[in-house]
Write an enzyme that holds these catalytic residues in place. Structure first.
Site: not given
Ligand SMILES: *[C@@H]1O[C@H](CO)[C@@H](O)[C@H](O)[C@H]1NC(C)=O
Ligand SMILES: *[C@@H]1O[C@H](CO)[C@@H](O)[C@H](O)[C@H]1NC(C)=O
Ligand SMILES: *[C@@H]1O[C@H](CO)[C@@H](O)[C@H](O)[C@H]1NC(C)=O
Ligand SMILES: *[C@@H]1O[C@H](CO)[C@@H](O)[C@H](O)[C@H]1NC(C)=O
Length: 889
Positions: A583, A589-590, A700
């Protein structure tokens, strides 16, 4: 004797003489004041007070009654038309500035009394201005004078202070020559609380042209001489018994000494008074009688009936030199505003009818309620504290007349008396502290004190204002810390607070603590003991928790690092050198990873955005690690090696909700799963808002931040990041707005202020996505990008639920629960933040929604909690119905 001694004696002497003069003047004034108690006589535009020999009235200059306008000299000499006016028409005050200029009279008799109020206008030039006159907050009349004019009203005052306001309507500069107030001590002029505008007061039968007023009339009413055509006037010099109890209105002897009767042999007469072109007006008439012809006693010599616009009264019998006043019930005017009077003698009467005086009043409409007294007092106090005189128009009633409120102020007119709901004193050169008078404006919703030089601390009382939703203190010199109660309201989304531009203001918790420590030295010893006790209890608690955590993690068979910090090399190994990206979010970034014990994790490598120091990052990360809830993605550990920061989360096998809802998704979530996901996410958010102290605002929230585990249980990810890592000290991050387009609360977007209610908005969008399967932003028929709620609302208004529910469900959904879900979603996305529900309500309602799907037999479910949520849902449904005119059903 030297020069200095002489000077001293001279000074002493002149002081004594001055004092003597002053004392004499004071004595004179006291005498006059005693004579005319209940009188306020103002000669507008003169520089000094004076005693008018002709009228024997003491006139004051208008300096103490009004602060605006300009003095003008109009003419010298006495008034040509009416000498009994005295000097008052020689000067006037003009009001070239401001829409509304008001005189304020404060009669000592106070409110709920009748006052005779009289205004004079004498214009010096040829062309005549036209303007409106208000008494209190009631429209009195439009003034348009030719040469001169005077108007009288018997005014029933609802307030202690009486304002007389001249309103510029765009037809010339308003002005006024004189203003008089007389206290009326009689209830007979009183019709409920209606004021009576004098349309005629006649001293009938007086052939001298000498109008009667003070001192003949103790109330200083103006009696105009009047002899109707074809009448015979009578007069007497005998004394009339004006002390009689039948002389209820204290009609002056001079007035009663003259009268008219029809010429012989007529035994009746009639007369009409044309007054107005509005035949719906109500009039009130008072007749004054006294027999002034001496006749032989015995038979009733003068007995007659009175007919007033068709209503018959009487018969009346008069006695020699005995007055009688009768006021008849209010009448409607006839035809084009005529008052029609007729009188007729009875058969046994020897003489024809007679009347000595007549008063006709126009009954004013019921009084308008002035602005709520508490609001008036408060705003007056604010005005005085800061010496405000905005464009000269902070005069009279703050909210009335409607449309002419004080500059910077707005009012609500929903309740009986208007309330001040917003006050904008931005850039008004205010200095000093924030006055406690603001706290008395109980109905205020918006307070803007930005751009002033206010000093001192932000007072706690601002948080007590129940309706305050906007508070702007930007650009002042405020110091100290922000009261916790205000911070709380702001976090709860109840208050939009702007505090920027106060360099000395302490905006963080830390300085508050410092301050508290500083404040407490007196009780230091006690505090020390308490702190020690507290610390030791924390230690015990920490040890217990540690043991529990260890045993739990052992039981679950994986090593959850306790507040575990990883090195960068460990991160590299956990992610297998950043092999699999799963992700990419706003903060980096993941990557997929696995701990040594094979626990699957998601590693979020934070990009260089965050330049926080190690300790701050660690503090925030540790804070996030103690936030545990079944619907929140757990933070397992973190890494902070120089420039490399990473967060390690539990791994969620089923990815994020966005993937599941997208068109390309292979499988489709069924209705039941969707509602469960919604309820899960709601509970997670509710915990962030209400279970965490201080509350955590997500900022968010979106479908890609809602992750699903192997059982499709939903957990919220990325919470706390905006707060923790979008720190204000990192300037380039603040320019990047938090939140994602499509989910953003328009209010938060505009203000840049995020609170619980902006999260609720985002949740509403997610719920709509779950229901419809559509993305938060979509293209409409015209290929324009619109928000999902704009797409849903018109369809729902047509009652067409089937057209919005995700077609991939192929109709496999429960209609009732779908309606309910849509209602919840729409309540979350309401434009007005404060009308959106709290997440706790949303959770309750979503549970109700699920209950529709799986009805539980019996009353067990009807515990108090669900009762409450049903009730709150009902009220909210009502709100939705009123918002969207056509009912969805
Ligand atoms: C008003 O009238 C009443 C009775 O008519 C009298 O007792 C009272 O003194 C009057 N008050 C004033 C202020 O004149
Ligand atoms: C009273 O009547 C006499 C004679 O008719 C008249 O001269 C006088 O002006 C009258 N007085 C008043 C006050 O009308
Ligand atoms: C207050 O007035 C100023 C200038 O007149 C304006 O810019 C500001 O938006 C107003 N504030 C509010 C809350 O309406
Ligand atoms: C507060 O006032 C300042 C200065 O008048 C203005 O720039 C700012 O937009 C205001 N903030 C809000 C939220 O109205």
């Amino acid at each position: 004797m030297d020069g200095r001694a002489q000077l001293l004696i001279f000074v002493l002497l002149s002081a004594t003489l001055g004092n003597l003069k002053l004392a004499a003047a004071l004595a004179e004034r006291r005498k006059l004041a005693a004579n005319t108690s209940g009188f306020i006589s103002i000669d507008c535009g003169v520089d000094e007070d004076y005693f008018d020999e002709q009228t024997e009235i003491f006139y004051k200059s208008d300096k103490d009654f009004i602060s605006t306008g300009e003095n003008k000299y109009v003419s010298s000499g006495n008034n040509d038309e009416d000498p009994y006016f005295g000097r008052i028409c020689q000067s006037a005050r003009y009001f070239p500035k401001g829409r509304k200029n008001c005189y304020t009279l404060r009669p000592e008799q106070g409110k709920n009394q009748n006052y005779l109020i009289r205004v004079f206008f004498k214009y010096g030039k040829n062309q005549t201005p036209r303007f409106d006159l208000y008494i209190g907050v009631d429209f009195w009349m439009t003034v348009q004078t030719s040469k001169y004019a005077l108007y009288e009203i018997i005014y029933f005052s609802l307030t202690d202070a009486i304002n007389l306001c001249l309103v510029n309507t765009g037809y010339g500069t308003p002005f006024i020559s004189a203003l008089e107030l007389r206290f009326m001590n009689h209830s007979i002029y009183r019709i409920e609380s209606r004021s009576l505008y004098v349309v005629g007061r006649y001293d009938v039968g007086n052939s001298t042209n000498r109008n009667v007023r003070y001192k003949d009339d103790v109330y200083d009413r103006f009696w105009t001489t009047f002899i109707p055509d074809n009448f015979i006037s009578l007069n007497t010099t005998s004394n009339i018994d004006v002390q009689s109890s039948n002389n209820t209105l204290k009609t002056p002897m001079e007035v009663l000494r003259t009268a008219v009767q029809p010429p012989s042999p007529l035994r009746s007469f009639n007369h009409s008074f044309p007054y107005t072109d509005n035949s719906n007006n109500e009039y009130y008439a008072c007749f004054h009688f006294a027999e002034i012809l001496q006749t032989s006693p015995g038979k009733p010599t003068r007995e007659f009936t009175v007919n007033l616009n068709g209503a018959n009264y009487g018969p009346i019998t008069l006695q020699y030199l005995k007055p009688l006043t009768i006021c008849y019930p209010p009448i409607k005017s006839r035809n084009v505003g005529d008052i029609f009077i007729s009188m007729e003698s009875t058969v046994r009467s020897v003489l024809p009818p007679i009347f000595n005086a007549l008063e006709i009043f126009y009954v004013m409409p019921p009084p308008v309620s002035p602005t709520h007294p508490a609001d008036v007092d408060a705003i007056m106090a604010v005005r005085q504290t800061y010496n405000i005189n905005k464009d000269d128009d902070w005069q009279g009633d703050p909210c009335l007349p409607r449309g002419i409120t004080w500059t910077g102020l707005s009012c609500s007119y929903d309740s009986n008396s208007p309330r001040v709901i917003s006050l904008n004193l931005s850039a008004s050169k205010l200095t000093g502290k924030i006055s406690s008078s603001f706290s008395e404006l109980k109905a205020i919703e918006s307070l803007d004190l930005s751009g002033n030089q206010l000093t001192g601390t932000i007072p706690e009382f601002l948080a007590q204002l129940p309706n305050l939703t906007v508070l702007n203190l930007t650009g002042n010199r405020l110091t100290g810390s922000i009261p916790q109660s205000l911070v709380q309201k702001s976090n709860d989304g109840l208050l939009q607070m702007s505090l920027n531009g106060n360099p000395q203001l302490c905006q963080t918790d830390s300085c508050e603590k410092k301050k508290q420590n500083f404040l407490l030295p007196v009780v230091a010893s006690v505090t020390t003991i308490m702190v020690l006790l507290f610390l030791s209890s924390i230690f015990v608690f920490w040890r217990m928790k540690r043991q529990k955590a260890t045993s739990q993690s052992e039981k679950e068979g994986r090593v959850i690092s306790k507040n575990r910090s990883f090195s960068y090399s460990e991160i590299v190994s956990i992610t297998d050198n950043f092999k699999t990206i799963i992700g990419e979010g706003g903060f980096g970034k993941v990557y997929f990873g696995a701990l040594k014990d094979n626990t699957q994790v998601a590693v979020k490598l934070l990009s260089q955005y965050s330049r926080q120091g190690y300790e701050e990052f660690q503090a925030e990360a540790q804070l996030l690690m103690i936030v545990h809830h079944r619907n929140l993605v757990s933070l397992i550990g973190y890494c902070d090696d120089h420039h490399n920061k990473a967060l390690i989360y539990e791994y969620m096998v089923n990815g994020n909700l966005r993937e599941h809802l997208s068109e390309s998704s292979g499988s489709t979530l069924n209705w039941d799963e969707r509602l469960h996901i919604a309820a899960d996410a709601a509970q997670g958010l509710e915990y962030l808002h209400n279970g965490c102290k201080p509350p955590i605002i997500h900022r968010d929230l979106k479908t890609s931040n809602i992750l699903l585990n192997e059982k499709l249980q939903a957990k919220i990810a990325d919470f706390g990041l905006s707060r923790a890592f979008a720190n204000e000290s990192v300037s380039h991050i603040t320019t990047r707005p938090a939140g994602t387009f499509g989910y953003l609360d328009p209010e938060a977007y505009a203000s840049g202020i995020f609170n619980k209610k902006s999260d609720v908005h985002s949740f509403g969008i997610i719920l709509l996505e779950l229901i419809t399967g559509q993305p938060a932003l979509k293209r409409d028929v015209d290929e324009e990008i619109i928000g999902i709620q704009q797409w849903v609302t018109p369809i729902i208004e047509n009652g067409d639920i089937g057209s919005i529910v995700d077609p991939r469900l192929q109709g496999n959904f429960d209609t009732n629960s779908a309606w309910k879900a849509v209602e919840i979603a729409l309540s979350c996305v309401l434009d007005t933040a404060i009308r959106r529900p709290d997440m706790s309500d949303v959770v309750g309602e979503l549970k109700e929604c699920l209950a529709i799907l799986t009805p539980v037999v019996g009353s067990q479910r009807m515990d108090r909690g669900s009762m409450r949520s049903i009730n709150s849902l009902e009220t909210r449904s009502l709100e939705i119905d009123t918002e969207m005119a056509p009912s969805p059903r």
